[in-house]
Design a protein around this motif. Sequence first.
Motif, PDB file in Angstrom:
ATOM      1  N   LEU A 120       0.806  -1.213   0.000  1.00 16.19           N
ATOM      2  CA  LEU A 120       0.000   0.000   0.000  1.00 16.19           C
ATOM      3  C   LEU A 120       0.849   1.278   0.000  1.00 16.19           C
ATOM      4  CD1 LEU A 120      -2.943  -0.942   2.388  1.00 16.19           C
ATOM      5  CD2 LEU A 120      -2.592  -1.475  -0.030  1.00 16.19           C
ATOM      6  N   THR A 121       2.157   1.132   0.139  1.00 14.29           N
ATOM      7  CA  THR A 121       3.041   2.297   0.079  1.00 14.29           C
ATOM      8  C   THR A 121       3.408   2.655  -1.361  1.00 14.29           C
ATOM      9  OG1 THR A 121       5.052   0.961   0.278  1.00 14.29           O
ATOM     10  CG2 THR A 121       4.011   1.700   2.329  1.00 14.29           C
ATOM     11  N   TYR A 122       3.043   1.796  -2.297  1.00 16.00           N
ATOM     12  CA  TYR A 122       3.353   2.049  -3.698  1.00 16.00           C
ATOM     13  C   TYR A 122       2.281   2.943  -4.325  1.00 16.00           C
ATOM     14  CZ  TYR A 122       7.061  -1.422  -3.505  1.00 16.00           C
ATOM     15  OH  TYR A 122       8.212  -2.096  -3.191  1.00 16.00           O
ATOM     16  N   SER A 123       2.636   3.637  -5.393  1.00 19.95           N
ATOM     17  CA  SER A 123       1.689   4.537  -6.046  1.00 19.95           C
ATOM     18  C   SER A 123       0.696   3.790  -6.930  1.00 19.95           C
ATOM     19  CB  SER A 123       2.437   5.578  -6.875  1.00 19.95           C
ATOM     20  OG  SER A 123       3.222   4.933  -7.873  1.00 19.95           O
ATOM     21  N   ARG A 124       1.051   2.577  -7.330  1.00 19.62           N
ATOM     22  CA  ARG A 124       0.155   1.749  -8.120  1.00 19.62           C
ATOM     23  C   ARG A 124       0.086   0.359  -7.485  1.00 19.62           C
ATOM     24  NH1 ARG A 124       2.591   1.881 -14.080  1.00 19.62           N
ATOM     25  NH2 ARG A 124       4.370   1.116 -12.901  1.00 19.62           N
ATOM     26  N   TYR A 125      -1.082  -0.118  -7.285  1.00 20.61           N
ATOM     27  CA  TYR A 125      -1.211  -1.477  -6.766  1.00 20.61           C
ATOM     28  C   TYR A 125      -2.623  -1.997  -6.946  1.00 20.61           C
ATOM     29  CZ  TYR A 125      -3.301   0.728  -2.642  1.00 20.61           C
ATOM     30  OH  TYR A 125      -4.093   1.464  -1.806  1.00 20.61           O
ATOM     31  N   CYS A 126      -2.698  -3.309  -6.928  1.00 17.58           N
ATOM     32  CA  CYS A 126      -3.946  -4.022  -6.799  1.00 17.58           C
ATOM     33  C   CYS A 126      -3.730  -5.066  -5.718  1.00 17.58           C
ATOM     34  CB  CYS A 126      -4.338  -4.710  -8.108  1.00 17.58           C
ATOM     35  SG  CYS A 126      -5.752  -5.825  -7.940  1.00 17.58           S
ATOM     36  N   MET A 127      -4.626  -5.125  -4.773  1.00 17.19           N
ATOM     37  CA  MET A 127      -4.577  -6.110  -3.707  1.00 17.19           C
ATOM     38  C   MET A 127      -5.698  -7.116  -3.913  1.00 17.19           C
ATOM     39  SD  MET A 127      -2.008  -5.290  -1.921  1.00 17.19           S
ATOM     40  CE  MET A 127      -2.327  -6.600  -0.747  1.00 17.19           C
ATOM     41  N   GLY A 128      -5.370  -8.381  -3.740  1.00 18.74           N
ATOM     42  CA  GLY A 128      -6.378  -9.402  -3.967  1.00 18.74           C
ATOM     43  C   GLY A 128      -6.428 -10.432  -2.870  1.00 18.74           C
ATOM     44  N   TRP A 129      -7.578 -11.043  -2.761  1.00 15.30           N
ATOM     45  CA  TRP A 129      -7.756 -12.230  -1.935  1.00 15.30           C
ATOM     46  C   TRP A 129      -8.132 -13.384  -2.868  1.00 15.30           C
ATOM     47  CZ3 TRP A 129      -6.523 -12.737   3.083  1.00 15.30           C
ATOM     48  CH2 TRP A 129      -6.423 -11.589   3.863  1.00 15.30           C
ATOM     49  N   PHE A 130      -7.424 -14.484  -2.677  1.00 16.42           N
ATOM     50  CA  PHE A 130      -7.691 -15.705  -3.423  1.00 16.42           C
ATOM     51  C   PHE A 130      -7.844 -16.835  -2.418  1.00 16.42           C
ATOM     52  CE2 PHE A 130      -6.833 -14.316  -7.771  1.00 16.42           C
ATOM     53  CZ  PHE A 130      -6.167 -13.111  -7.537  1.00 16.42           C
ATOM     54  N   ARG A 131      -8.417 -17.948  -2.865  1.00 17.28           N
ATOM     55  CA  ARG A 131      -8.540 -19.094  -1.974  1.00 17.28           C
ATOM     56  C   ARG A 131      -8.300 -20.381  -2.751  1.00 17.28           C
ATOM     57  NH1 ARG A 131     -15.096 -18.714  -0.758  1.00 17.28           N
ATOM     58  NH2 ARG A 131     -15.817 -19.419  -2.817  1.00 17.28           N
ATOM     59  N   GLN A 132      -7.888 -21.378  -1.999  1.00 22.51           N
ATOM     60  CA  GLN A 132      -7.616 -22.670  -2.613  1.00 22.51           C
ATOM     61  C   GLN A 132      -8.074 -23.776  -1.672  1.00 22.51           C
ATOM     62  OE1 GLN A 132      -3.557 -23.260  -3.878  1.00 22.51           O
ATOM     63  NE2 GLN A 132      -4.173 -24.838  -5.330  1.00 22.51           N
ATOM     64  N   ALA A 133      -9.002 -24.567  -2.139  1.00 24.19           N
ATOM     65  CA  ALA A 133      -9.477 -25.719  -1.392  1.00 24.19           C
ATOM     66  C   ALA A 133      -8.660 -26.944  -1.805  1.00 24.19           C
ATOM     67  CB  ALA A 133     -10.958 -25.944  -1.662  1.00 24.19           C
ATOM     68  N   PRO A 134      -8.591 -27.961  -0.959  1.00 22.37           N
ATOM     69  CA  PRO A 134      -7.831 -29.162  -1.303  1.00 22.37           C
ATOM     70  C   PRO A 134      -8.294 -29.774  -2.618  1.00 22.37           C
ATOM     71  CG  PRO A 134      -8.414 -29.185   1.011  1.00 22.37           C
ATOM     72  CD  PRO A 134      -9.143 -28.026   0.401  1.00 22.37           C
ATOM     73  N   GLY A 135      -7.339 -30.054  -3.499  1.00 22.26           N
ATOM     74  CA  GLY A 135      -7.655 -30.675  -4.775  1.00 22.26           C
ATOM     75  C   GLY A 135      -8.204 -29.744  -5.827  1.00 22.26           C
ATOM     76  N   LYS A 136      -8.271 -28.469  -5.495  1.00 28.09           N
ATOM     77  CA  LYS A 136      -8.818 -27.493  -6.449  1.00 28.09           C
ATOM     78  C   LYS A 136      -7.774 -26.438  -6.779  1.00 28.09           C
ATOM     79  CE  LYS A 136     -13.678 -27.995  -5.191  1.00 28.09           C
ATOM     80  NZ  LYS A 136     -14.929 -27.268  -4.843  1.00 28.09           N
TER      81      LYS A 136
END
Length: 124
Positions: free
Chosen positions: A27-43
């Motif tokens: 968040l200290t950068y002038s350009r960014y995208c922050m994301g949340w991802f998820r991973q279930a077992p076997g997927k």
Amino acid sequence: QVQLVESGGGSVQAGRSLRLSCHTSALTYSRYCMGWFRQAPGKEREFVSVIDVNRGTAYAESVKGRFTISQDIANNMVYLQMNSLKPEDTAMYYCAADISRAFCYDTPSEFGYWGQGTQVTVSS
């Protein structure tokens, strides 16, 4: 080097809430995208939500209306508020950062920095 540290996961019953936190230097950068991802077992790892430097947000259809992403720039934090949790939300959740652009893609390959993940388990 961008660092990300997630916290806030846990085990809850269906219908309850959790808030995930990601402490990050992105968040200290002038350009960014922050994301949340998820991973279930076997997927494969899947998109959950993103927020960009202009506070634009996007959500996966499966979480729309239940999850809310937000950022606290002063404290270098990104949050994922998860309400009305379902068993199918069970997964390892990862915070990710892309500092190469000011807008967001929703594919994991566009994100160059990742946290270690935090486990969310929802029981029925």
